[in-house]
Design a protein around this motif. Structure first.
Motif, PDB file in Angstrom:
ATOM      1  N   VAL A 128       4.922  52.133  58.840  1.00 58.21           N
ATOM      2  CA  VAL A 128       5.138  51.102  57.986  1.00 58.21           C
ATOM      3  C   VAL A 128       4.966  49.763  58.622  1.00 58.21           C
ATOM      4  CG1 VAL A 128       7.463  50.954  58.742  1.00 58.21           C
ATOM      5  CG2 VAL A 128       7.013  50.372  56.407  1.00 58.21           C
ATOM      6  N   VAL A 129       4.257  48.998  57.407  1.00 57.00           N
ATOM      7  CA  VAL A 129       3.799  47.567  58.131  1.00 57.00           C
ATOM      8  C   VAL A 129       4.388  46.865  56.493  1.00 57.00           C
ATOM      9  CG1 VAL A 129       2.550  45.856  58.604  1.00 57.00           C
ATOM     10  CG2 VAL A 129       1.558  48.545  58.694  1.00 57.00           C
ATOM     11  N   SER A 130       5.593  45.843  57.760  1.00 55.46           N
ATOM     12  CA  SER A 130       5.914  45.080  56.856  1.00 55.46           C
ATOM     13  C   SER A 130       5.668  43.389  57.031  1.00 55.46           C
ATOM     14  CB  SER A 130       7.641  45.127  57.094  1.00 55.46           C
ATOM     15  OG  SER A 130       8.735  44.402  56.126  1.00 55.46           O
ATOM     16  N   VAL A 175       2.687  49.825  52.863  1.00 54.89           N
ATOM     17  CA  VAL A 175       3.250  48.163  53.475  1.00 54.89           C
ATOM     18  C   VAL A 175       4.201  48.013  52.364  1.00 54.89           C
ATOM     19  CG1 VAL A 175       1.579  46.386  52.848  1.00 54.89           C
ATOM     20  CG2 VAL A 175       0.186  48.209  53.386  1.00 54.89           C
ATOM     21  N   VAL A 176       5.030  47.221  53.397  1.00 52.33           N
ATOM     22  CA  VAL A 176       6.160  46.150  52.697  1.00 52.33           C
ATOM     23  C   VAL A 176       6.294  45.124  52.079  1.00 52.33           C
ATOM     24  CG1 VAL A 176       8.711  47.001  52.613  1.00 52.33           C
ATOM     25  CG2 VAL A 176       7.321  48.169  53.280  1.00 52.33           C
ATOM     26  N   THR A 177       6.617  44.534  51.027  1.00 53.48           N
ATOM     27  CA  THR A 177       6.659  42.894  50.566  1.00 53.48           C
ATOM     28  C   THR A 177       7.630  42.646  49.902  1.00 53.48           C
ATOM     29  OG1 THR A 177       5.093  40.994  49.866  1.00 53.48           O
ATOM     30  CG2 THR A 177       4.571  43.466  48.943  1.00 53.48           C
ATOM     31  N   ASP A 178       8.380  41.969  49.730  1.00 46.27           N
ATOM     32  CA  ASP A 178       8.595  41.422  48.633  1.00 46.27           C
ATOM     33  C   ASP A 178       7.464  40.575  47.278  1.00 46.27           C
ATOM     34  OD1 ASP A 178      10.768  41.377  49.710  1.00 46.27           O
ATOM     35  OD2 ASP A 178      11.185  39.418  50.026  1.00 46.27           O
ATOM     36  N   GLY A 179       8.422  40.900  46.171  1.00 43.31           N
ATOM     37  CA  GLY A 179       6.453  40.385  45.114  1.00 43.31           C
ATOM     38  C   GLY A 179       7.463  38.497  44.917  1.00 43.31           C
ATOM     39  N   VAL A 196      -5.944  45.806  50.480  1.00 42.55           N
ATOM     40  CA  VAL A 196      -5.795  46.795  51.818  1.00 42.55           C
ATOM     41  C   VAL A 196      -5.854  48.160  51.808  1.00 42.55           C
ATOM     42  CG1 VAL A 196      -5.880  45.648  54.343  1.00 42.55           C
ATOM     43  CG2 VAL A 196      -6.155  44.204  52.533  1.00 42.55           C
ATOM     44  N   ALA A 197      -4.683  48.076  51.765  1.00 39.33           N
ATOM     45  CA  ALA A 197      -3.522  48.967  51.653  1.00 39.33           C
ATOM     46  C   ALA A 197      -3.880  50.410  50.646  1.00 39.33           C
ATOM     47  CB  ALA A 197      -2.047  48.728  50.753  1.00 39.33           C
ATOM     48  N   ARG A 198      -4.873  50.184  49.894  1.00 43.77           N
ATOM     49  CA  ARG A 198      -5.938  51.643  49.145  1.00 43.77           C
ATOM     50  C   ARG A 198      -6.681  51.731  50.547  1.00 43.77           C
ATOM     51  NH1 ARG A 198      -5.661  49.829  43.267  1.00 43.77           N
ATOM     52  NH2 ARG A 198      -3.725  50.473  42.604  1.00 43.77           N
ATOM     53  N   LYS A 199      -7.951  50.761  50.924  1.00 46.07           N
ATOM     54  CA  LYS A 199      -8.988  50.996  52.001  1.00 46.07           C
ATOM     55  C   LYS A 199      -7.917  52.285  53.340  1.00 46.07           C
ATOM     56  CE  LYS A 199     -11.387  48.090  55.271  1.00 46.07           C
ATOM     57  NZ  LYS A 199     -11.546  46.844  56.010  1.00 46.07           N
ATOM     58  N   TYR A 200      -7.093  51.764  53.681  1.00 41.36           N
ATOM     59  CA  TYR A 200      -6.194  52.688  54.891  1.00 41.36           C
ATOM     60  C   TYR A 200      -5.767  54.110  53.915  1.00 41.36           C
ATOM     61  CZ  TYR A 200      -8.210  49.271  57.762  1.00 41.36           C
ATOM     62  OH  TYR A 200      -9.101  48.287  57.909  1.00 41.36           O
ATOM     63  N   GLY A 201      -5.613  54.195  52.543  1.00 43.00           N
ATOM     64  CA  GLY A 201      -4.391  55.104  51.897  1.00 43.00           C
ATOM     65  C   GLY A 201      -3.490  54.873  52.707  1.00 43.00           C
ATOM     66  N   ALA A 202      -3.074  53.328  52.370  1.00 40.04           N
ATOM     67  CA  ALA A 202      -1.424  53.764  52.258  1.00 40.04           C
ATOM     68  C   ALA A 202      -0.704  53.475  51.051  1.00 40.04           C
ATOM     69  CB  ALA A 202      -0.734  52.125  53.724  1.00 40.04           C
ATOM     70  N   VAL A 203       0.597  53.455  50.680  1.00 38.31           N
ATOM     71  CA  VAL A 203       0.717  53.343  50.146  1.00 38.31           C
ATOM     72  C   VAL A 203       1.616  51.973  49.633  1.00 38.31           C
ATOM     73  CG1 VAL A 203       3.559  53.914  50.891  1.00 38.31           C
ATOM     74  CG2 VAL A 203       3.504  53.639  47.953  1.00 38.31           C
ATOM     75  N   THR A 204       1.622  51.187  49.193  1.00 29.95           N
ATOM     76  CA  THR A 204       2.785  49.512  48.874  1.00 29.95           C
ATOM     77  C   THR A 204       3.402  50.137  48.331  1.00 29.95           C
ATOM     78  OG1 THR A 204       0.231  48.748  49.011  1.00 29.95           O
ATOM     79  CG2 THR A 204       2.332  47.526  47.745  1.00 29.95           C
ATOM     80  N   TYR A 205       4.718  48.703  48.901  1.00 35.31           N
ATOM     81  CA  TYR A 205       5.886  49.400  48.123  1.00 35.31           C
ATOM     82  C   TYR A 205       6.807  47.413  48.472  1.00 35.31           C
ATOM     83  CZ  TYR A 205      11.311  49.854  48.792  1.00 35.31           C
ATOM     84  OH  TYR A 205      12.673  50.119  48.619  1.00 35.31           O
ATOM     85  N   VAL A 206       6.931  47.210  46.105  1.00 30.22           N
ATOM     86  CA  VAL A 206       6.916  45.920  46.547  1.00 30.22           C
ATOM     87  C   VAL A 206       8.266  45.963  45.895  1.00 30.22           C
ATOM     88  CG1 VAL A 206       6.242  43.784  44.540  1.00 30.22           C
ATOM     89  CG2 VAL A 206       5.006  45.601  45.791  1.00 30.22           C
ATOM     90  N   ASP A 207       9.127  44.922  46.644  1.00 32.65           N
ATOM     91  CA  ASP A 207      10.746  44.729  46.213  1.00 32.65           C
ATOM     92  C   ASP A 207      10.645  43.177  45.080  1.00 32.65           C
ATOM     93  OD1 ASP A 207      12.843  43.495  45.695  1.00 32.65           O
ATOM     94  OD2 ASP A 207      13.944  44.200  47.935  1.00 32.65           O
ATOM     95  N   ASP A 208      10.746  43.343  43.760  1.00 29.72           N
ATOM     96  CA  ASP A 208      10.557  43.241  42.732  1.00 29.72           C
ATOM     97  C   ASP A 208      12.270  41.872  42.404  1.00 29.72           C
ATOM     98  OD1 ASP A 208       8.113  41.621  41.806  1.00 29.72           O
ATOM     99  OD2 ASP A 208       8.327  42.425  39.952  1.00 29.72           O
ATOM    100  N   ALA A 209      12.447  42.137  43.499  1.00 27.24           N
ATOM    101  CA  ALA A 209      14.468  41.383  42.758  1.00 27.24           C
ATOM    102  C   ALA A 209      13.581  39.968  42.531  1.00 27.24           C
ATOM    103  CB  ALA A 209      14.611  41.525  44.769  1.00 27.24           C
ATOM    104  N   HIS A 210      13.383  39.260  43.122  1.00 28.38           N
ATOM    105  CA  HIS A 210      13.292  37.948  42.128  1.00 28.38           C
ATOM    106  C   HIS A 210      11.960  38.000  40.986  1.00 28.38           C
ATOM    107  CE1 HIS A 210      16.322  35.364  43.795  1.00 28.38           C
ATOM    108  NE2 HIS A 210      15.979  36.346  44.916  1.00 28.38           N
TER     109      HIS A 210
END
Length: 396
Positions: A128-130, A175-179, A196-210
Motif C-alpha cells: 500500500v502506497v500512501s 494507492v491511498v489518497t485524500d480527495g 499511474v496506479a493502473r500502470k502497475y495494476g494497483a487499485v486506488t483508494y480515495v478518502d473523499d471526506a472533504h
C-alpha cells in the motif's frame, strides 16, 4: 513501584500545557449555522465543516423527526444481528446510485470506515502506497494492517510511479489518497494518480471526506470531478458528517465490496447501527443536493469571493483550491493569538499548529459554506484585516 494513573495524566497534560498544545474545545451555545454563539459571543462561524448548511436545515430536521417517530430512537443492535432496518438498506442503495458505484455500505464514522475497509482489504504480502499528507484516520487504519507500507510525496504522480516501480508484489497493490486534503484545501490530481496506479495494476483508494458534497456534479465528489465514476478499480470512502450535516462514514465501489465488508469489517461487525433519525437526515440531504443546484453554486461563489478578498489584503492562503481556506501565520503562537483576537471581534476561526500541521506552517483554517451571506464574509474580512495588521502579518 508502578507509575500511578494520576502521575501519567499529570505528566502528559503538563507537557501539552508547556508546549502550548493543550486543547480546550470551544462550546457552541446555538445551532451549527453560518452565524452561531460561542463562549457567550455572537459570531460568524468559519470553523465548521457544514459546507452546504445542512446541519440545521429545516427540511433535513423534519425528515430526521419523521424517521425518529416512525422507526424509533435507536437501531438496537449491530447490523449483522438485528440492527439492519429497511431504511439502512434503502439509503445505501440511494448512496450507491448517487456515487455511480456498484455498491455502498454505511459505517459509524469516517474514521472507523478507514479502519474497517483498509483492515479488510489489505493482507500480508500486499503493498500500500500512501500520500505523505493523508488524514490521521488513514494512517491509523494502515497501522492495523500487515501490508507493506510505503509513502509517496504529496500529490506527486512521478514519485508514486517511482515507489510502485520499486515495490512489486504478487498480492494486492493499493494507492491511498485524500480527495481533498483537510488542512491545505488542495485537490489530489486523481486522474494522474489513477493512471499511474493502473500502470502497475494497483487499485486506488480515495478518502473523499472533504470532496463529497463539494466537488463533482451535484456534489458526487472528487472521483466524479475527474470523470472516474463507475471504475471498479477505484474505492471511494468518506464521511457523512461534513457536507451531509449528520454523522457516519461510507464505502462505495465494486459491486462485491459491500458484501465483503459486511462479513469482515470490524467496526461494522461490532458497532450498533446508525439511529433512524440520522438515516432520515442523510436521505433528505442526498435528495436536497440533487434537487437544488443553488446550494453548491453559493458554496463556490462564496469561496471564490472570500479567497480573492483575503489575497487582496495580503494573506497567504497556501494555494487552497476548495472552500477549506487556510491563512498562514507561521508559528503556533501567532495563529492561536490571531484566533483569540478574531473571536473577540466576532469571528470563530480556529488556529492549528504542530502536530496537526507541520512546524512553521501554523495557520487558521477557515471553511466557507453555502449558508454564509456576503455580509457575513465582509464582517469576517474586516476582522481579519484588523487582526492581521495588529500582529504584523499583513502591511498596515
Amino acid at each position: 513501584m508502578s507509575l500511578t494513573l494520576s502521575a501519567r495524566l499529570n505528566t502528559e497534560l503538563s507537557a501539552l500545557r508547556d508546549s502550548g498544545l493543550l486543547i480546550r474545545p470551544r462550546v457552541l451555545e446555538a445551532p451549527q449555522r453560518a452565524r452561531t454563539r460561542v463562549d457567550g459571543v455572537d459570531v460568524v462561524n468559519l470553523a465548521s465543516n457544514n459546507y452546504l448548511g445542512f446541519a440545521d436545515h429545516p427540511e433535513i430536521k423534519a425528515r430526521a423527526a419523521e424517521y425518529l417517530q416512525t422507526w424509533g430512537a435507536g437501531a438496537g443492535a449491530v447490523r449483522t444481528i438485528a440492527g439492519t432496518l429497511q431504511i439502512h438498506e434503502d439509503f445505501e442503495t440511494q448512496l450507491a446510485e448517487f456515487k455511480h458505484t456498484g455498491s455502498a455500505l454505511v459505517l459509524q464514522s469516517g474514521f472507523t470506515t478507514n479502519q474497517g475497509v483498509l483492515g479488510t482489504l489489505l493482507q500480508p504480502g500486499d503493498v500500500v502506497v500512501s500520500d505523505e499528507l493523508n488524514h490521521a484516520s488513514i494512517i491509523d487504519g494502515l497501522r492495523l494492517t500487515k501490508a507493506t507500507k510505503k509513502i509517496y510525496k504529496h500529490s506527486d504522480p512521478a514519485d508514486l510511479d517511482r515507489v510502485l516501480s520499486e515495490n512489486d508484489t504478487e498480492g494486492l497493490k493499493m494507492v491511498v489518497t485524500d480527495g481533498v486534503f483537510s488542512m491545505d484545501g488542495d485537490i489530489a490530481p486523481l486522474d494522474e494518480l489513477v493512471a499511474v496506479a493502473r500502470k502497475y495494476g494497483a487499485v486506488t483508494y480515495v478518502d473523499d471526506a472533504h470532496g463529497s458534497g463539494v466537488l463533482g456534479a451535484e456534489g458526487r465528489g472528487t472521483v466524479h470531478h475527474f470523470g472516474l465514476e463507475g471504475a471498479e478499480d477505484v474505492i471511494q470512502v468518506g464521511t457523512l458528517s461534513k457536507a451531509w450535516g449528520a454523522v457516519g462514514g461510507y464505502a462505495a465501489g465494486h459491486a462485491d465490496l459491500r458484501q465483503l465488508l459486511i462479513n469482515r469489517a470490524r467496526p461494522y461487525l461490532f458497532s450498533t447501527a446508525q439511529p433512524p433519525a440520522v438515516v432520515g437526515a442523510l436521505v433528505a440531504a442526498l435528495e436536497l443536493v440533487q434537487r437544488d443546484p443553488s446550494l453548491m453554486e453559493r458554496l463556490w461563489s462564496n469561496t471564490r469571493y472570500f479567497k480573492a478578498e483575503l489575497a487582496t489584503l495580503g494573506f497567504d492562503t497556501m494555494g487552497s483550491q476548495t472552500p477549506i481556506t487556510p491563512v498562514l501565520f507561521g508559528e503556533p503562537e501567532a495563529a492561536f493569538e490571531a484566533s483569540r483576537r478574531l473571536l473577540a471581534e466576532g469571528v470563530f476561526a480556529v488556529g492549528l499548529g504542530f502536530p496537526t500541521v507541520p512546524r512553521g506552517l501554523a495557520r487558521i483554517r477557515n471553511i466557507v459554506t453555502a449558508e454564509h451571506t456576503q455580509a457575513d464574509l465582509d464582517f469576517a474580512l474586516g476582522a481579519y484585516e484588523r487582526v492581521g495588521k495588529a500582529l504584523g502579518i499583513i502591511g498596515a
